[in-house]
Design an enzyme around this catalytic site. Sequence first.
Site, mmCIF file in Angstrom:
data_model
loop_
_atom_site.group_PDB
_atom_site.id
_atom_site.type_symbol
_atom_site.label_atom_id
_atom_site.label_comp_id
_atom_site.label_asym_id
_atom_site.label_seq_id
_atom_site.Cartn_x
_atom_site.Cartn_y
_atom_site.Cartn_z
ATOM 1 N N PHE A 13 0.855 -1.187 0.000
ATOM 2 C CA PHE A 13 0.000 0.000 0.000
ATOM 3 C C PHE A 13 0.891 1.237 0.000
ATOM 4 C CE2 PHE A 13 -2.457 3.491 1.756
ATOM 5 C CZ PHE A 13 -3.633 3.386 1.014
ATOM 6 N N ASP A 65 9.229 2.448 1.477
ATOM 7 C CA ASP A 65 8.122 3.276 1.948
ATOM 8 C C ASP A 65 7.981 3.034 3.452
ATOM 9 O OD1 ASP A 65 5.687 4.253 2.770
ATOM 10 O OD2 ASP A 65 4.588 3.617 0.980
ATOM 11 N N LYS A 106 3.059 10.475 7.649
ATOM 12 C CA LYS A 106 2.267 10.180 8.848
ATOM 13 C C LYS A 106 2.804 10.870 10.098
ATOM 14 C CE LYS A 106 -0.056 5.852 7.635
ATOM 15 N NZ LYS A 106 -1.447 6.282 7.584
HETATM 16 C C1 LIG Z 1 2.895 2.589 3.737
HETATM 17 C C2 LIG Z 1 2.024 3.726 3.302
HETATM 18 N N1 LIG Z 1 2.353 4.424 2.214
HETATM 19 C C3 LIG Z 1 1.604 5.461 1.786
HETATM 20 C C4 LIG Z 1 0.464 5.848 2.446
HETATM 21 C C5 LIG Z 1 -0.377 6.988 1.938
HETATM 22 O O1 LIG Z 1 -0.328 8.068 2.800
HETATM 23 P P1 LIG Z 1 -1.426 9.243 2.715
HETATM 24 O O2 LIG Z 1 -2.729 8.676 3.171
HETATM 25 O O3 LIG Z 1 -0.883 10.300 3.644
HETATM 26 O O4 LIG Z 1 -1.463 9.712 1.311
HETATM 27 C C6 LIG Z 1 0.090 5.143 3.593
HETATM 28 C C7 LIG Z 1 -1.145 5.503 4.326
HETATM 29 O O5 LIG Z 1 -1.726 4.736 5.048
HETATM 30 C C8 LIG Z 1 0.880 4.059 4.030
HETATM 31 O O6 LIG Z 1 0.559 3.336 5.111
#
Ligand SMILES: Cc1ncc(COP(=O)(O)O)c(C=O)c1O
Length: 393
Positions: A128, A213, A242
């Site tokens: 994700f 990520d 986050k």
């Molecule tokens: C691992 C990861 N990458 C990217 C994102 C996307 O972040 P945002 O919701 O701030 O766009 C999230 C959000 O949950 C995430 O957990």
Amino acid sequence: MERENLSMASVYWKRPLVITRGKGALLWDADGKEYIDCTGNYGVAITGHCHPRIVEAVKAQAEKLLSCHGTFYNDARSEFLGKLMALTPDGLDRAFLSNSGSEAVEFALKLARKSTGRAGIIAMMGGFHGKTMGALSATWNKKYRAPFEPLVPGFKHVPYGKIERLEEVIGDDTAAVIAEPIQGESGINVPPRDFLPAMRELCDARGILLILDEIQTGLGRTGKMFAFEHWGVEPDILCLSKSIASGLPMGVTVARNEIMSSLRVGEHSSTFGGGPVACAAASATLDVLQEERLPEKAAEKGRHLIEALQVLKDKYSIIREVRGLGLMIGIQLRFDILNVLLRALDKGVLFLDAGRNVVRLLPPLIIGKGQLDRVASVLSDVLGEEEAARLRG
Ligand SMILES: Cc1ncc(COP(=O)(O)O)c(C=O)c1O
């Protein structure tokens, strides 16, 4: 509630409560009912809600300057960058500042393409990375992707944890591999011990970039400042968001200088990125993380909680598995968890879901051991009730 139901895009599953206040690991609703927050606002509130140091930093900066575009130099931004670069591994020394996780990933993908001159990105099944078009192209879940196709071309997905499959799909046009060190959204999946090191080795051997990520795992959550430290692996491009500004919007993409220098002026930008208030909050967050030793404490508290949850696993056959690192924990049940979330909410504990059958915990790293014991005890009650209801049929 009515106003939000009427006026907001209906893209969120709504919990039946109105949160109005928070302090530490606690939240209160509009009726004054108290909750222990194991959602950490989806992993954002690592320093807890309204940590005095963060509140003070935001207040002080808000009185000085609210906005400052990246085309100007700014004191709050340079202070934050100094603190960030002191934390990131040597060589990962240039950052682009944005406003969300998706934006941090978008930039990482553009950077990988520009710096390699190749278009292909390999992502992980179950991964994700966000829901904007580029990030969504790297995200795995069909539910998120299908309504918006065609997505960005050039993306492939391989099974998480299977290095041979990754090796097979790397081609002449591959720019980068993108992965979460521990998959969050798809159920707190910790990879096999040798997966990240093997991925690093493979990327080096084939001359492709490794994007990690750490938007959910980053900044102490797993018991180390960065989750990649558990495996002694460093990425070429690192995405953070986050928790980095304890609740103010911020995305950060860090890369090695030779990668970042492939970009020319104007090839990417973000009006609010690196704004002074978010930077002040992020500076204070990094100070609190280090001064209060939050990564070490997350490791310790995580062990304590996982032990308590393993006891529940022995007690209730409806628990399939307890897994995680530090305070990033998943409890996989043998059925849909919606009832469990709602029953726990009733009893004053807020949990997250991850997929249909994993209860996900991303509590503030400052949560107390007594609060964690209370969480385990509420979960025990809820699972007991759920198991009894299921036995009754
Ligand atoms: C691992 C990861 N990458 C990217 C994102 C996307 O972040 P945002 O919701 O701030 O766009 C999230 C959000 O949950 C995430 O957990």
